[in-house]
Design a protein around this motif. Structure first.
Motif, mmCIF file in Angstrom:
data_model
loop_
_atom_site.group_PDB
_atom_site.id
_atom_site.type_symbol
_atom_site.label_atom_id
_atom_site.label_comp_id
_atom_site.label_asym_id
_atom_site.label_seq_id
_atom_site.Cartn_x
_atom_site.Cartn_y
_atom_site.Cartn_z
ATOM 1 N N SER A 1 13.542 -116.714 1.840
ATOM 2 C CA SER A 1 13.421 -116.625 0.388
ATOM 3 C C SER A 1 13.914 -115.254 -0.036
ATOM 4 O O SER A 1 13.602 -114.255 0.615
ATOM 5 N N LEU A 2 14.663 -115.219 -1.106
ATOM 6 C CA LEU A 2 15.173 -113.961 -1.652
ATOM 7 C C LEU A 2 14.709 -113.777 -3.083
ATOM 8 O O LEU A 2 14.626 -114.750 -3.839
ATOM 9 N N ASP A 3 14.438 -112.536 -3.432
ATOM 10 C CA ASP A 3 14.143 -112.169 -4.798
ATOM 11 C C ASP A 3 15.287 -112.651 -5.690
ATOM 12 O O ASP A 3 16.459 -112.490 -5.342
ATOM 13 N N GLU A 4 14.966 -113.257 -6.813
ATOM 14 C CA GLU A 4 15.997 -113.819 -7.692
ATOM 15 C C GLU A 4 17.055 -112.786 -8.072
ATOM 16 O O GLU A 4 18.239 -113.107 -8.166
ATOM 17 N N ASP A 5 16.639 -111.536 -8.258
ATOM 18 C CA ASP A 5 17.594 -110.485 -8.636
ATOM 19 C C ASP A 5 18.565 -110.121 -7.516
ATOM 20 O O ASP A 5 19.520 -109.382 -7.752
ATOM 21 N N HIS A 6 18.322 -110.610 -6.306
ATOM 22 C CA HIS A 6 19.169 -110.275 -5.163
ATOM 23 C C HIS A 6 19.910 -111.485 -4.600
ATOM 24 O O HIS A 6 20.441 -111.432 -3.491
ATOM 25 N N THR A 7 19.938 -112.579 -5.363
ATOM 26 C CA THR A 7 20.677 -113.759 -4.920
ATOM 27 C C THR A 7 22.158 -113.603 -5.252
ATOM 28 O O THR A 7 22.549 -112.745 -6.032
ATOM 29 N N LYS A 8 22.971 -114.442 -4.623
ATOM 30 C CA LYS A 8 24.418 -114.520 -4.861
ATOM 31 C C LYS A 8 25.132 -113.186 -4.599
ATOM 32 O O LYS A 8 26.109 -112.857 -5.251
ATOM 33 N N GLN A 9 24.606 -112.434 -3.610
ATOM 34 C CA GLN A 9 25.218 -111.165 -3.227
ATOM 35 C C GLN A 9 25.452 -111.088 -1.714
ATOM 36 O O GLN A 9 25.755 -110.034 -1.187
ATOM 37 N N GLY A 10 25.238 -112.205 -1.012
ATOM 38 C CA GLY A 10 25.450 -112.249 0.423
ATOM 39 C C GLY A 10 24.252 -111.836 1.253
ATOM 40 O O GLY A 10 24.315 -111.869 2.490
ATOM 41 N N TYR A 11 23.141 -111.471 0.625
ATOM 42 C CA TYR A 11 21.965 -111.036 1.383
ATOM 43 C C TYR A 11 21.335 -112.192 2.165
ATOM 44 O O TYR A 11 20.865 -112.006 3.284
ATOM 45 N N GLY A 12 21.333 -113.379 1.574
ATOM 46 C CA GLY A 12 20.785 -114.538 2.285
ATOM 47 C C GLY A 12 21.573 -114.823 3.546
ATOM 48 O O GLY A 12 21.005 -115.101 4.605
ATOM 49 N N THR A 13 22.884 -114.740 3.455
ATOM 50 C CA THR A 13 23.737 -114.954 4.627
ATOM 51 C C THR A 13 23.447 -113.918 5.703
ATOM 52 O O THR A 13 23.311 -114.259 6.885
ATOM 53 N N GLU A 14 23.333 -112.650 5.314
ATOM 54 C CA GLU A 14 23.023 -111.592 6.285
ATOM 55 C C GLU A 14 21.679 -111.840 6.959
ATOM 56 O O GLU A 14 21.537 -111.658 8.171
ATOM 57 N N ALA A 15 20.686 -112.244 6.171
ATOM 58 C CA ALA A 15 19.347 -112.478 6.713
ATOM 59 C C ALA A 15 19.337 -113.638 7.698
ATOM 60 O O ALA A 15 18.764 -113.548 8.797
ATOM 61 N N VAL A 16 19.992 -114.734 7.328
ATOM 62 C CA VAL A 16 20.023 -115.904 8.208
ATOM 63 C C VAL A 16 20.790 -115.581 9.496
ATOM 64 O O VAL A 16 20.350 -115.935 10.589
ATOM 65 N N GLU A 17 21.915 -114.888 9.384
ATOM 66 C CA GLU A 17 22.672 -114.506 10.586
ATOM 67 C C GLU A 17 21.848 -113.627 11.516
ATOM 68 O O GLU A 17 21.865 -113.823 12.734
ATOM 69 N N ALA A 18 21.122 -112.658 10.962
ATOM 70 C CA ALA A 18 20.305 -111.772 11.791
ATOM 71 C C ALA A 18 19.202 -112.551 12.505
ATOM 72 O O ALA A 18 18.944 -112.345 13.694
ATOM 73 N N ALA A 19 18.553 -113.458 11.783
ATOM 74 C CA ALA A 19 17.479 -114.250 12.390
ATOM 75 C C ALA A 19 18.031 -115.219 13.440
ATOM 76 O O ALA A 19 17.418 -115.414 14.499
#
Length: 181
Positions: free
Chosen positions: A101-119
């Motif tokens: 889950s990502l804070d709404e203000d931090h969506t659509k910036q590639g952070y979700g992709t980075e988090a999933v790749e790291a995990a």
């Protein structure tokens, strides 16, 4: 303590000292997250409830059943979400689910992709899993893009899989095998 990193983020397990910031994150994103997740009763959004959930997560990690991390932005040290490898099953499965889950203000910036790749890197390379699965609402196009961007494969639809906002909703099942990573 299992720590992870990506180019713009770092990931560490939440501690008691993080609970107030985590509860603020939950409250700030309550409306945004309940579009795709089950609604929680009001007590869920309290310090006490989250301290209890933290204790459960720590116990699950001790048992090798779950690994959860807060997602922190490297530049600001701000908590912007969470990612988990959970429901870990050992051989003959060697599998788990991933959730984030990502804070709404931090969506659509590639952070979700980075988090999933790291995990996923942790799950396959360090923890030795064979298969990781994710379930996502057909309405959650942003999350589908994250899963597809990291190379997860949509296997099919789980019919009426999760009770969300008073309705049983279908979910897509995504997966990745260790040889795909």
């Amino acid at each position: 303590m299992v720590l992870l990193k990506s180019s713009r983020l770092y990931f560490r397990p939440l501690s008691e000292q993080d609970i107030d910031e985590f509860v603020e994150l939950l409250i700030r994103n309550k409306q945004f997250w309940t579009i795709f997740e089950p609604k929680h009763p009001e007590p869920f959004y309290t310090r006490e409830a989250q301290l209890e959930k933290l204790a459960e997560a720590k116990q699950a990690q001790r048992l090798g059943k779950e690994y959860s991390w807060g997602i922190y932005h490297t530049d600001t040290n701000r908590l912007i979400g969470s990612v988990s490898i959970y429901s870990i099953r050992r051989l003959p499965f060697a599998s788990a689910y991933i959730g984030y889950s990502l804070d709404e203000d931090h969506t659509k910036q590639g952070y979700g992709t980075e988090a999933v790749e790291a995990a996923l890197r942790f799950a396959f390379r360090e923890f030795g899993l064979h298969r990781v699965e994710a379930m996502v609402s057909p309405k959650n196009e942003a999350s589908q893009k994250v899963l597809e961007k990291v190379g997860m494969f949509r296997e099919g639809t789980l019919r009426k899989n999760l009770f969300i906002n008073g309705v049983w909703e279908d979910h897509y099942l995504y997966s990745m095998l260790e040889e795909d990573f």
